[in-house]
Design an enzyme around this catalytic site. Structure first.
Site, PDB file in Angstrom:
ATOM      1  N   GLY A 119       0.802  -1.223   0.000  1.00 31.61           N
ATOM      2  CA  GLY A 119       0.000   0.000   0.000  1.00 31.61           C
ATOM      3  C   GLY A 119       0.834   1.272   0.000  1.00 31.61           C
ATOM      4  N   CYS A 121       1.886   2.972   2.450  1.00 26.90           N
ATOM      5  CA  CYS A 121       2.946   2.949   3.469  1.00 26.90           C
ATOM      6  C   CYS A 121       4.276   2.477   2.870  1.00 26.90           C
ATOM      7  CB  CYS A 121       2.516   2.031   4.609  1.00 26.90           C
ATOM      8  SG  CYS A 121       3.836   1.576   5.732  1.00 26.90           S
ATOM      9  N   LYS A 156      10.975   7.447   5.311  1.00 32.50           N
ATOM     10  CA  LYS A 156      11.916   7.223   6.416  1.00 32.50           C
ATOM     11  C   LYS A 156      13.306   6.894   5.891  1.00 32.50           C
ATOM     12  CE  LYS A 156       9.028   8.543   8.085  1.00 32.50           C
ATOM     13  NZ  LYS A 156       7.620   8.880   7.827  1.00 32.50           N
ATOM     14  N   GLY A 170       1.758  23.326   3.795  1.00 28.44           N
ATOM     15  CA  GLY A 170       1.299  22.465   4.885  1.00 28.44           C
ATOM     16  C   GLY A 170       2.432  22.184   5.864  1.00 28.44           C
ATOM     17  N   VAL A 172      -2.070  29.472   0.529  1.00 30.19           N
ATOM     18  CA  VAL A 172      -1.714  29.723  -0.868  1.00 30.19           C
ATOM     19  C   VAL A 172      -3.032  29.885  -1.618  1.00 30.19           C
ATOM     20  CG1 VAL A 172      -0.696  28.699  -2.931  1.00 30.19           C
ATOM     21  CG2 VAL A 172       0.446  28.472  -0.719  1.00 30.19           C
ATOM     22  N   GLY A 185      -2.941  17.343   4.029  1.00 29.42           N
ATOM     23  CA  GLY A 185      -3.769  16.300   4.624  1.00 29.42           C
ATOM     24  C   GLY A 185      -4.115  15.217   3.609  1.00 29.42           C
ATOM     25  N   ASP A 195      -7.066   3.865   7.277  1.00 29.41           N
ATOM     26  CA  ASP A 195      -7.358   5.282   7.032  1.00 29.41           C
ATOM     27  C   ASP A 195      -8.806   5.523   6.632  1.00 29.41           C
ATOM     28  OD1 ASP A 195      -4.680   5.560   7.485  1.00 29.41           O
ATOM     29  OD2 ASP A 195      -4.195   6.507   5.563  1.00 29.41           O
ATOM     30  N   HIS A 255      21.712   3.424  32.288  1.00 26.28           N
ATOM     31  CA  HIS A 255      22.452   4.688  32.282  1.00 26.28           C
ATOM     32  C   HIS A 255      23.703   4.529  31.427  1.00 26.28           C
ATOM     33  CE1 HIS A 255      24.021   8.502  33.687  1.00 26.28           C
ATOM     34  NE2 HIS A 255      25.184   7.898  33.915  1.00 26.28           N
TER      35      HIS A 255
HETATM   36  P1  NAD Z   1      -1.381  16.889   8.281  1.00 25.65           P
HETATM   37  O1  NAD Z   1      -2.799  16.908   8.669  1.00 25.65           O
HETATM   38  O2  NAD Z   1      -0.365  16.326   9.197  1.00 25.65           O
HETATM   39  O3  NAD Z   1      -0.889  18.381   7.992  1.00 25.65           O
HETATM   40  C1  NAD Z   1      -1.512  19.198   7.061  1.00 25.65           C
HETATM   41  C2  NAD Z   1      -1.127  20.620   7.397  1.00 25.65           C
HETATM   42  O4  NAD Z   1      -1.532  21.447   6.337  1.00 25.65           O
HETATM   43  C3  NAD Z   1      -1.815  21.132   8.659  1.00 25.65           C
HETATM   44  O5  NAD Z   1      -0.837  21.740   9.466  1.00 25.65           O
HETATM   45  C4  NAD Z   1      -2.828  22.131   8.123  1.00 25.65           C
HETATM   46  O6  NAD Z   1      -3.099  23.185   9.021  1.00 25.65           O
HETATM   47  C5  NAD Z   1      -2.147  22.615   6.873  1.00 25.65           C
HETATM   48  N1  NAD Z   1      -3.041  23.107   5.822  1.00 25.65           N
HETATM   49  C6  NAD Z   1      -4.248  22.618   5.462  1.00 25.65           C
HETATM   50  N2  NAD Z   1      -4.747  23.343   4.422  1.00 25.65           N
HETATM   51  C7  NAD Z   1      -3.824  24.281   4.121  1.00 25.65           C
HETATM   52  C8  NAD Z   1      -3.736  25.305   3.141  1.00 25.65           C
HETATM   53  N3  NAD Z   1      -4.708  25.505   2.263  1.00 25.65           N
HETATM   54  N4  NAD Z   1      -2.628  26.089   3.126  1.00 25.65           N
HETATM   55  C9  NAD Z   1      -1.625  25.881   4.031  1.00 25.65           C
HETATM   56  N5  NAD Z   1      -1.657  24.938   4.969  1.00 25.65           N
HETATM   57  C10 NAD Z   1      -2.732  24.136   5.021  1.00 25.65           C
HETATM   58  O7  NAD Z   1      -1.344  16.209   6.842  1.00 25.65           O
HETATM   59  P2  NAD Z   1      -0.123  15.714   5.936  1.00 25.65           P
HETATM   60  O8  NAD Z   1       1.164  16.285   6.407  1.00 25.65           O
HETATM   61  O9  NAD Z   1      -0.560  15.961   4.527  1.00 25.65           O
HETATM   62  O10 NAD Z   1      -0.127  14.174   6.215  1.00 25.65           O
HETATM   63  C11 NAD Z   1      -1.312  13.425   5.972  1.00 25.65           C
HETATM   64  C12 NAD Z   1      -1.439  12.308   6.938  1.00 25.65           C
HETATM   65  O11 NAD Z   1      -0.474  11.319   6.615  1.00 25.65           O
HETATM   66  C13 NAD Z   1      -1.153  12.686   8.375  1.00 25.65           C
HETATM   67  O12 NAD Z   1      -2.296  13.170   9.031  1.00 25.65           O
HETATM   68  C14 NAD Z   1      -0.699  11.389   8.944  1.00 25.65           C
HETATM   69  O13 NAD Z   1      -1.830  10.692   9.360  1.00 25.65           O
HETATM   70  C15 NAD Z   1      -0.055  10.685   7.788  1.00 25.65           C
HETATM   71  N6  NAD Z   1       1.408  10.760   7.883  1.00 25.65           N
HETATM   72  C16 NAD Z   1       2.028  10.246   8.962  1.00 25.65           C
HETATM   73  C17 NAD Z   1       3.397  10.320   9.076  1.00 25.65           C
HETATM   74  C18 NAD Z   1       4.075   9.736  10.272  1.00 25.65           C
HETATM   75  O14 NAD Z   1       3.459   8.942  10.967  1.00 25.65           O
HETATM   76  N7  NAD Z   1       5.309  10.133  10.565  1.00 25.65           N
HETATM   77  C19 NAD Z   1       4.145  10.917   8.076  1.00 25.65           C
HETATM   78  C20 NAD Z   1       3.486  11.430   6.976  1.00 25.65           C
HETATM   79  C21 NAD Z   1       2.115  11.344   6.894  1.00 25.65           C
END
Ligand code: NAD
Length: 463
Positions: free
Chosen positions: A46, A48, A57, A185, A242, A272, A313, A445
């Protein structure tokens, strides 16, 4: 073959081969159920494995190595300027990391007798799926598991179809290194990939709509990361949207709010993700996704249709692979008639940036919002011997404990290795441990794990 020639009967049909889907399928097979996975790409892993957690990563590891090389100058070790061979990096990521894990998953599927059918699964009713694509067929099932995951959300009001505007999938391909990259974002993806591109040499500008990075996470945990990003990135614009993107020759012009327009070579949109539940034929079943496309499930991961289960999801936030995997196992157990429930107290979260930010359970801001009586313990890594030896005293470990009982309700950590350290926090919350339990456990430690013990000890001192 003509569609419909082949009708097969199985116990369980899993739609989607990501972490939720393959976890469900593997457990179903272990429990003696005949199981097939339908996946358009005809492979397991998928988003991931192929375009998310794993390749990102791998690149973040490269970025961390480059960061360490830079830091080594502080203690007198200078390797000179790093030279990055993008082809070799892409090959390592694709073959030694993603390819290796993919072969492993395919091997596990074979060993467990789980067949993978290539094509798009579309429900015809609550008993049958039509597979469209490479291997057209009809599958009659006793139970189905919807594990279709999520896809990147487009930029609201400013979507632009251009090779220069990437989502996380495109960004992970590393097709080139833009000199000027705009990241839209300031969440998980924006920060992780923003740091990767900076490490590889791009000049990154990050725009976040809210007034802080990682909205929802306690500010004291975000602060060390924000400070580091301020040094790494050309600019961070908070409280900014934007409002338009235009392609002009080989660059993209981005307009910020009602204000200025700035040109970039590429744009990464990371605002997102949204669930994938459309065009699955769910209307022929009793499953009705909500207005956002999420499929509601009960504690056993069963949908409104008794034969159909859903995991990952597509069932809602947090959209994290480890939650999907746990749900997959719960659904499989429940399908096999065993007592099982997704009664997990915490789903830990990690942002794999430098420094890493990790948290689980109750956050301080949530406790404040809900008026819950809690005691907060904070241990600054400036007082950690291990942090000093790593040259990383900028971390923080905090505990959120019940004010009366001392029970650990939440843990937050920022600093290198926070993503590994949070496992102890998750265990503490899940097992209802108290601050006293953490304080009384001998932690090796000198390690960063001592910071959890030290934080717990502060809660045992009289206030
Ligand atoms: P996110 O929800 O983490 O962050 C999206 C960010 O975009 C938020 O801070 C939001 O306020 C901002 N945003 C939204 N609309 C906007 C706009 N029009 N202009 C500017 N900023 C805006 O989403 P993501 O970073 O796209 O990641 C998606 C999902 O993927 C995450 O919620 C998470 O579940 C998953 N993910 C997890 C990991 C991890 O576990 N390390 C890594 C990557 C992604």
């Amino acid at each position: 073959m003509v569609m419909g020639d082949l009708v097969r009967e199985v116990d369980v049909a899993v739609v989607g081969g990501g972490p939720g889907g393959y976890s469900a399928a593997f457990r179903c097979a272990e429990l003696g159920l005949e199981t097939v996975v339908v996946d358009a790409s005809r492979r397991l892993g998928g988003a991931c494995l192929w375009e998310g957690c794993i390749p990102s990563k791998a690149l973040l590891h490269v970025s961390a190595v480059l960061g360490e090389v830079e830091r080594a100058k502080e203690f007198g070790v200078d390797f000179g300027e790093p030279r990055i061979a993008l082809d070799a990096l892409r090959k390592w990521k694709a073959e030694r990391v993603v390819g290796k894990l993919a072969r492993g998953l395919a091997g596990v599927a074979k060993a467990k007798g789980v067949e993978i059918v290539g094509g798009r699964g579309v429900f015809e009713d609550s008993r049958a799926l039509r597979v469209e694509g490479d291997e057209p067929q009809k599958i009659r099932f006793k139970h189905a598991v919807v594990a279709t995951g999520s896809a990147p959300s487009p930029l609201p009001g400013a979507a632009l179809a251009s090779d220069r505007v990437m989502d996380s999938t495109g960004a992970l391909e590393l097709s080139d290194l833009p000199e000027r990259l705009l990241v839209v974002g300031g969440g998980y993806i924006g920060l992780e990939l923003g740091q990767v591109y900076t490490a590889l040499g791009s000049k990154v500008t990050l725009v976040e709509m809210t007034d802080g990075l990682l909205p929802g996470v306690d500010r004291d945990l975000v602060q060390p990361l924000a400070r580091h990003c301020e040094k790494l990135f050309v600019k961070i614009r908070l409280g900014t949207k934007v409002t338009s993107l235009h392609e002009q020759g080989s660059q993209i012009e981005a307009r910020f709010g009602e204000g200025d327009t700035v040109a970039f070579d590429r744009v990464l949109v990371a605002v997102g993700r949204r669930p994938v539940s459309a065009e699955l034929g769910l209307e022929t079943t009793r499953v009705r996704p909500d207005a956002h496309g999420f499929v509601a499930v009960d504690e056993r991961c069963r949908t409104a249709d008794p034969r159909i289960w859903a995991v990952g999801d597509v069932t809602g936030e947090p959209m994290l692979a480890h939650r999907a995997m746990r749900q997959g196992k719960v659904a499989a157990e429940a399908i096999a008639g065993r007592p099982a429930a997704f009664d997990t107290v915490v789903v830990p979260a990690v942002v794999f940036t430098d420094p890493e930010v990790a948290w689980c359970g109750l956050t301080e801001s949530q406790a404040l919002r809900e008026g819950r009586p809690v005691r907060i313990a904070k241990f600054q890594w400036a007082a950690s011997g291990r942090a000093a030896t790593l040259g990383r005293s900028d971390g923080l470990t905090k505990l959120i404990a019940d004010a009366d009982t001392g029970r650990v309700l939440g843990v937050g950590i920022v600093g290198p290795g926070a993503g590994e350290l949070i496992a102890e926090g998750a265990l503490a919350v899940e097992a209802a441990l108290t601050a006293e339990d953490l304080a009384a456990t001998i932690h090796t430690h000198p390690t960063l794990s001592e910071t959890l013990m030290e934080a717990a000890e502060t809660l045992l001192r009289p206030t």
